[in-house]
Design a protein around this motif. Structure first.
Motif, short mmCIF file in Angstrom:
data_model
loop_
_atom_site.label_atom_id
_atom_site.label_comp_id
_atom_site.label_asym_id
_atom_site.label_seq_id
_atom_site.Cartn_x
_atom_site.Cartn_y
_atom_site.Cartn_z
N ALA A 219 0.83 -1.20 0.00
CA ALA A 219 0.00 0.00 0.00
C ALA A 219 0.86 1.25 0.00
CB ALA A 219 -0.93 0.00 1.21
N GLY A 220 0.21 2.37 -0.36
CA GLY A 220 0.87 3.67 -0.39
C GLY A 220 0.24 4.54 -1.46
N PRO A 221 0.71 5.78 -1.61
CA PRO A 221 0.20 6.67 -2.66
C PRO A 221 0.53 6.15 -4.06
CG PRO A 221 1.36 7.90 -0.95
CD PRO A 221 1.66 6.44 -0.72
N PRO A 222 -0.04 6.78 -5.09
CA PRO A 222 0.21 6.33 -6.46
C PRO A 222 1.68 6.50 -6.86
CG PRO A 222 -1.73 7.76 -6.37
CD PRO A 222 -1.06 7.86 -5.03
N ALA A 287 -9.10 -0.67 -0.97
CA ALA A 287 -7.73 -0.75 -0.48
C ALA A 287 -7.69 -0.56 1.03
CB ALA A 287 -6.87 0.30 -1.17
N MET A 288 -8.48 0.38 1.54
CA MET A 288 -8.52 0.60 2.99
C MET A 288 -9.07 -0.63 3.72
SD MET A 288 -7.15 3.51 3.32
CE MET A 288 -7.47 3.74 5.06
N ASP A 289 -10.05 -1.26 3.11
CA ASP A 289 -10.59 -2.49 3.71
C ASP A 289 -9.53 -3.59 3.72
OD1 ASP A 289 -12.88 -4.19 4.65
OD2 ASP A 289 -12.46 -5.24 2.77
N ALA A 290 -8.74 -3.67 2.66
CA ALA A 290 -7.66 -4.67 2.61
C ALA A 290 -6.62 -4.40 3.68
CB ALA A 290 -7.01 -4.67 1.22
N VAL A 297 1.40 -5.06 6.37
CA VAL A 297 1.33 -4.09 5.28
C VAL A 297 2.76 -3.66 4.92
CG1 VAL A 297 0.56 -1.80 4.56
CG2 VAL A 297 -0.93 -3.24 5.97
N LEU A 298 3.09 -3.75 3.65
CA LEU A 298 4.33 -3.18 3.14
C LEU A 298 4.01 -1.76 2.69
CD1 LEU A 298 5.78 -6.16 1.05
CD2 LEU A 298 6.12 -5.61 3.48
N TRP A 299 4.42 -0.77 3.50
CA TRP A 299 4.03 0.62 3.27
C TRP A 299 5.11 1.33 2.46
CZ3 TRP A 299 0.02 3.57 3.13
CH2 TRP A 299 0.14 4.97 3.20
N LEU A 300 4.71 1.77 1.26
CA LEU A 300 5.64 2.44 0.36
C LEU A 300 5.50 3.95 0.41
CD1 LEU A 300 5.84 -0.51 -0.59
CD2 LEU A 300 5.85 0.30 -2.95
N GLY A 301 4.57 4.44 1.23
CA GLY A 301 4.31 5.87 1.32
C GLY A 301 5.27 6.58 2.26
N PRO A 302 4.96 7.86 2.59
CA PRO A 302 5.83 8.64 3.48
C PRO A 302 6.09 7.93 4.79
CG PRO A 302 4.19 10.06 2.45
CD PRO A 302 3.83 8.66 2.08
N GLU A 303 7.30 8.05 5.26
CA GLU A 303 7.74 7.32 6.45
C GLU A 303 6.87 7.66 7.66
OE1 GLU A 303 12.00 6.04 8.43
OE2 GLU A 303 11.86 7.84 7.21
N GLU A 305 3.71 7.05 8.15
CA GLU A 305 2.30 7.29 7.89
C GLU A 305 1.50 6.01 7.60
OE1 GLU A 305 1.62 10.32 5.00
OE2 GLU A 305 3.02 11.75 5.93
N GLY A 306 2.15 4.87 7.64
CA GLY A 306 1.46 3.61 7.40
C GLY A 306 0.68 3.17 8.61
N PRO A 307 -0.17 2.16 8.47
CA PRO A 307 -0.93 1.63 9.61
C PRO A 307 0.01 0.99 10.64
CG PRO A 307 -1.25 0.25 7.68
CD PRO A 307 -0.49 1.46 7.22
N ASP A 308 -0.55 0.66 11.79
CA ASP A 308 0.27 0.13 12.89
C ASP A 308 1.01 -1.15 12.51
OD1 ASP A 308 -0.53 2.21 14.47
OD2 ASP A 308 -2.18 1.11 15.40
N HIS A 309 0.32 -2.05 11.80
CA HIS A 309 0.92 -3.35 11.45
C HIS A 309 1.62 -3.27 10.10
CE1 HIS A 309 -3.11 -3.03 9.91
NE2 HIS A 309 -2.96 -4.08 9.12
N SER A 310 2.51 -2.29 9.94
CA SER A 310 3.16 -2.10 8.64
C SER A 310 4.67 -2.00 8.79
CB SER A 310 2.63 -0.83 7.95
OG SER A 310 2.97 0.32 8.68
N TRP A 311 5.35 -2.30 7.69
CA TRP A 311 6.79 -2.08 7.57
C TRP A 311 7.00 -0.91 6.62
CZ3 TRP A 311 8.92 -7.66 6.25
CH2 TRP A 311 8.75 -8.49 7.37
#
Length: 425
Positions: A219-222, A287-290, A297-303, A305-311
């Motif tokens: 997940a993350g921005p476009p 996507a939010m439901d997922a 969650v593999l978070w590719l967005g700004p450092e 800002e991902g959900p709690d259970h994310s890298w």
């Protein structure tokens, strides 16, 4: 269960051998009708199979297995035919015209084994998972449940609870007798010990995660390389990856196994606020439901800002304009492959710790709920001073144990379970 059922229990033809199983009160009659005789019990015998008109169907090995010492608890016959489509079809057609004999439905052999006390409900659920297993880890965990390891534990809990219930009933019924006027000194200690054992099982990883795969959502921005990373991780061009924002409109999932560990990877629509396209808005909502349902969650967005259970993942490190992250868990490029091996190894280690251990039984949702109900009933009983309320708590725990093993199962629930099985099992 007055009907006699039959089905092909081996693989779909054509095959070297086609095994047709027959179970029910007319299994012996059906075998004799086709083979011309009833062979010696539990000894393989060569026989010519013929239809009602005497036409030769096949020459096959036949087995006669009188009940109740069979898998279903009924009389059982097996026809080990040649595995051609025409042969199997002809033999099944000959069986289908016999009185009181019909084709089996999905899971009907196993359902009869359950109804006849050959297996309990927990074992049947394990068998369903065993048939669906695609990885070695799934097979090992399902095998533990199917062979009754958990059932034996529940049976032991139930027997121990019955002993404590008997001691309590003695106090309630014969309080005027000196030798049973009070509960044993260790009564509550034993209840607490049982409660702790159950609590340990409730803390174990669940079977659903193993069955469906460890769910990893990207997940993350476009335009941060989500789809490219997704394709790299699933080792296929499953998602369309372009520089155009909003290319991904829905949640795309793909199962894959690493080192025998099942994963379910999900690619999602780019997350942003300025959405004017209704279809893209629906994609972001999905996507939010997922994200809510993800194990990781593999978070590719700004450092940060991902959900709690994310890298936090620093992606596209091969590009000079990549998003800068100071302390990401991994730095990768899905294009050049940099950091991908390390990311994959980290995923494997994390999922292995979150999934059930090999060969150890794991609870499904139904079993977990019932075990939780039993534990709550025991906890309530342990904190009651009124013996009647204590007895009620123990009774509710026993009801939960009985439901775990299928002693109080409903027809709808059984239909749903055995409907998961293939025909012939």
């Amino acid at each position: 269960m007055t009907d006699t059922i039959f089905a092909l229990s081996s693989g779909a033809p054509p095959a070297a051998i086609g095994v047709i199983r027959i179970s029910g009160p007319r299994a012996g009659t059906a075998l004799a009708a086709l083979a011309g005789r009833l062979p010696k019990p539990r000894h393989a015998s060569l026989a010519k199979l013929r239809d009602a008109g005497g036409g030769l169907l096949d020459e096959a090995l036949v087995l006669w297995l009188p009940g109740p010492a069979t898998e279903t608890g009924e009389d059982v016959a097996e026809l080990q035919c040649h595995g051609g489509r025409a042969i199997i079809g002809a033999v099944e057609a000959a069986l289908g015209v016999l009185a009181g004999v019909r084709r089996a439905g999905p899971g009907e052999f196993t359902r009869r084994a359950f109804a006849n006390g050959k297996i309990d409900l927990a074992q049947a659920e394990g068998l369903a998972d065993l048939l669906a297993a695609e990885t070695e880890l799934q097979r090992g965990v399902a095998q533990a449940m199917a062979t009754g390891s958990f059932s034996h534990i529940v049976g032991d809990w139930r027997e121990r609870l019955l002993m404590q219930s008997a001691a309590l009933e003695a106090v309630l019924d014969f309080a005027d007798e000196d030798d049973v006027a009070t509960l044993p000194a260790d009564f509550m200690v034993r209840i607490a010990g049982l409660e702790q054992e159950i609590a340990g099982w409730l803390e174990r990883p669940r079977a659903e995660t193993l069955r469906e795969g460890y769910r990893v959502v990207i997940a993350g921005p476009p335009n941060l390389g989500k789809s490219t990373l997704f394709n790299t991780l699933v080792e296929a061009d499953a998602a369309i990856a372009t520089p155009i924002p909003g290319t991904t409109r829905d949640v795309l999932t793909r199962p894959v196994a690493y080192d025998g560990i099942p994963f379910l990877f999900a690619d999602t629509a780019g997350l942003h606020d300025s959405v004017s396209d209704e279809v893209e808005a629906i994609g972001i909502e999905r996507a939010m439901d997922a994200l809510d349902r993800a194990d990781l969650v593999l978070w590719l967005g700004p450092e940060g800002e991902g959900p709690d259970h994310s890298w936090d993942i620093a992606s596209q490190i091969d590009r000079p304009d990549s998003l800068v992250k100071r302390h990401p868990r991994h730095r990768i490029s899905a294009v050049t492959g940099a950091g991908i091996a390390e990311l994959r190894a980290d995923l494997i280690a994390t999922a292995r710790g979150a999934l059930p251990k090999p060969g150890v039984a794991a609870l499904n949702e139904r079993q977990h709920t019932l075990l939780r109900d039993a534990n709550r009933a025991l906890a309530s009983a342990r904190h009651e001073s009124d013996p009647l309320l204590v007895a009620e708590g123990l009774r509710l725990a026993r009801v939960a144990f009985d439901s775990l093993l299928g002693r109080t199962a409903t027809e709808n629930m059984l239909d749903a379970l055995f409907g998961r099985f293939c025909i012939g099992k």
